[in-house]
Structure formats: C-alpha cells, structure tokens
Design an enzyme around this catalytic site. Structure first.
Site, PDB file in Angstrom:
ATOM      1  N   SER A  66       1.138  -0.807  -0.128  1.00  0.00           N
ATOM      2  CA  SER A  66      -0.404  -0.322   0.476  1.00  0.00           C
ATOM      3  C   SER A  66       1.298   1.042  -0.140  1.00  0.00           C
ATOM      4  O   SER A  66       2.103   1.022   0.352  1.00  0.00           O
ATOM      5  CB  SER A  66      -0.983  -0.137   1.617  1.00  0.00           C
ATOM      6  OG  SER A  66      -1.334   1.184   1.612  1.00  0.00           O
ATOM      7  N   TYR A  82      -1.530  -1.143  10.628  1.00  0.00           N
ATOM      8  CA  TYR A  82      -1.799  -1.133   8.634  1.00  0.00           C
ATOM      9  C   TYR A  82      -0.876  -1.166   8.098  1.00  0.00           C
ATOM     10  O   TYR A  82      -0.235  -1.481   7.388  1.00  0.00           O
ATOM     11  CB  TYR A  82      -3.281  -0.582   8.952  1.00  0.00           C
ATOM     12  CG  TYR A  82      -3.712  -1.208   7.436  1.00  0.00           C
ATOM     13  CD1 TYR A  82      -3.482  -2.024   6.961  1.00  0.00           C
ATOM     14  CD2 TYR A  82      -3.335  -0.276   6.391  1.00  0.00           C
ATOM     15  CE1 TYR A  82      -3.748  -2.589   4.741  1.00  0.00           C
ATOM     16  CE2 TYR A  82      -3.097  -0.072   5.027  1.00  0.00           C
ATOM     17  CZ  TYR A  82      -3.955  -1.287   4.828  1.00  0.00           C
ATOM     18  OH  TYR A  82      -3.512  -1.387   2.785  1.00  0.00           O
TER      19      TYR A  82
END
Length: 263
Positions: A138, A151
């Site tokens: 990401s 995350y």
C-alpha cells in the site's frame, strides 16, 4: 495452461485479478472466506473462458492457514505459476482504543500468512526457474500512519520484504512485485471502520480495482519490482517523505487522519 493462486479473491482487487487472468487463459485457484462469492466467481469465469477453476474457503487470519492452502493445491494437482497475496485488512482508530485481537489478527494475515505462503510456493518456482509473486502492499507502507499504525507497519514490511525477494530471485527467472495502491473502490475502508457520512467515507473516491490490476500486470511485463498504482497523487504521497524530516511527515499525516474522525 498456467495457474494463478489468488487470496482474498471474493471481491475487490482479488476478484479483479481473477477476471483479468482468466481472460489471459490462466487456470485459477481462489481462496477467501466467502464460499458463495467464490463459487459464483469461479463458475462464471470457468464457463466464460473455458479454464479450470477451484476454490478453497479458508480464513487466512488464523495460524496454519497457509499450510492448509498449500496442502489443498498439492492434493488437487495445482502447480502455482503466479501467487497473488492479496488478502489483508486495515483498522482505523487510536491504537490503544482498538481491540488487541484485531491488531494481532491483522499482523497474522497481512504479514505472517503472506510470508508463509511465499515460502511454501517459492521453492517450486525456483526449481522451475519461472514464476511470479505479487504481494499487495500500500502507499501506507511508505510512511507511518497514525490511527492506522499497525496496518501501515504491516504494509511497510510487505514492501521491504517483496523488494528484497525481487532482488534475491531474479536470477532464477522469478518475478516478485510489491503492489502499492492508494485509496481504491473496495470495501477496505468500511472493513477498517473508517468514519462515514451518509454511508460514505471520505476515502471512497479512489481508483477502480481494474486500474490497479492493469497497472500491476503492466509492471509485471516490464519486471518492475515496486508499483505505486492509482494515479499521480499516490506517487506524490510516496515521494514526499524523501524531502522532509520524518517527524514533519508523520505530524501532517496525524492531523489529516484525526480530522477524519472529527468529521
């Protein structure tokens, strides 16, 4: 006919990878928790493209899940040529306020299962001196993200891990990619429990899964190890930390993500 194994294949980026690779005549082994969605997608792609499909209903956030997937593909005669480690989830909120079990499950799925899957399927690729692995990271992996601290840390791991494996394995004819999307039109932000207004989060206007997959497969054809996908703004976001002190960057990000909770 080559085979692709895709985790998190019941929707979003995973299902889009399945549709695109089916067009390219890859057999598919699809893994996710939703049996109904997997069955529907697998049957549709098998009928439409005359390929072989199979599914495994498996929660990849539990310890030992990767071994269950590997056993299933081995027993069913699938030799995996492309491994797409797409399964993962995020969580929004101050770390101390969020359930600990959810944080550890995130590490298990986003990091541990991904590492185990890669380690299980990579030896065969080395023996064959061919194969591809796409790990979904990401743009959050390029800098700390307050209120998504675990995350972002897991995606930083995936980014570093994948780039290292690309360098280790390129002489064996194996391609490894870290795919780094920004906001994408999937259920990610709802699963992460982002604040909503009128049923929408302020992150919903992202790239389409089709755009992300197109950029990933295009980069694969060029042997590019790191793909920041989803538009110019994502490239800008990942570049800024190179030019400013880390505390400046994380301070700005903290203000932005705190405002989301405040509306």
């Amino acid at each position: 006919m080559a085979t692709a194994l895709i985790t998190g294949a019941s929707g979003g980026i995973g299902a889009t990878f399945a549709r695109e690779l089916a067009k390219r005549k890859y057999n598919l082994f699809l893994v996710a928790r939703s049996k109904e969605k997997l069955q529907k997608l697998a049957q549709q792609l098998q009928d439409q493209h005359k390929i072989q499909t199979d599914i495994l209903v498996q929660d990849l956030a539990v310890p030992g899940a990767a071994a269950q997937v590997f056993q299933a593909t081995s027993e069913r005669g699938f030799a995996v040529d492309i491994l797409i480690n797409n399964a993962g989830f995020g969580d929004y909120g101050a770390f101390c306020d969020r359930p600990l079990q959810r944080q550890t499950q995130m590490v298990q799925l986003n990091v541990t299962t991904l590492v185990e899957m890669t380690h299980l399927y990579l030896p065969h690729m080395r023996q064959q001196r061919s194969g591809s692995i796409i790990n979904i990271s990401s743009i959050a992996g390029f800098q700390p993200i307050p209120y998504m601290s675990v995350y972002a840390a897991t995606k930083a791991f995936v980014l570093s891990f994948s780039e290292s494996l690309w360098a280790e394995n390129r002489d064996y004819g194996i391609y490894v990619q870290a795919l780094c999307p920004g906001p994408t039109q999937t259920n990610f932000f709802r699963t992460a429990e982002f604040p909503t207004a009128n049923g929408q989060t302020n992150m919903d206007n992202g790239a389409s899964p089709e755009q992300i997959v197109h950029e990933s497969l295009k980069a694969m054809s060029k042997n590019q190890p790191t793909v920041v996908a989803g538009g110019f703004s994502n490239h800008l976001i990942t570049t800024l930390p190179r030019f400013f002190p880390r505390e400046t960057v994380v301070g700005l990000v903290e203000k932005q993500f705190r405002k989301m909770a405040e509306g």
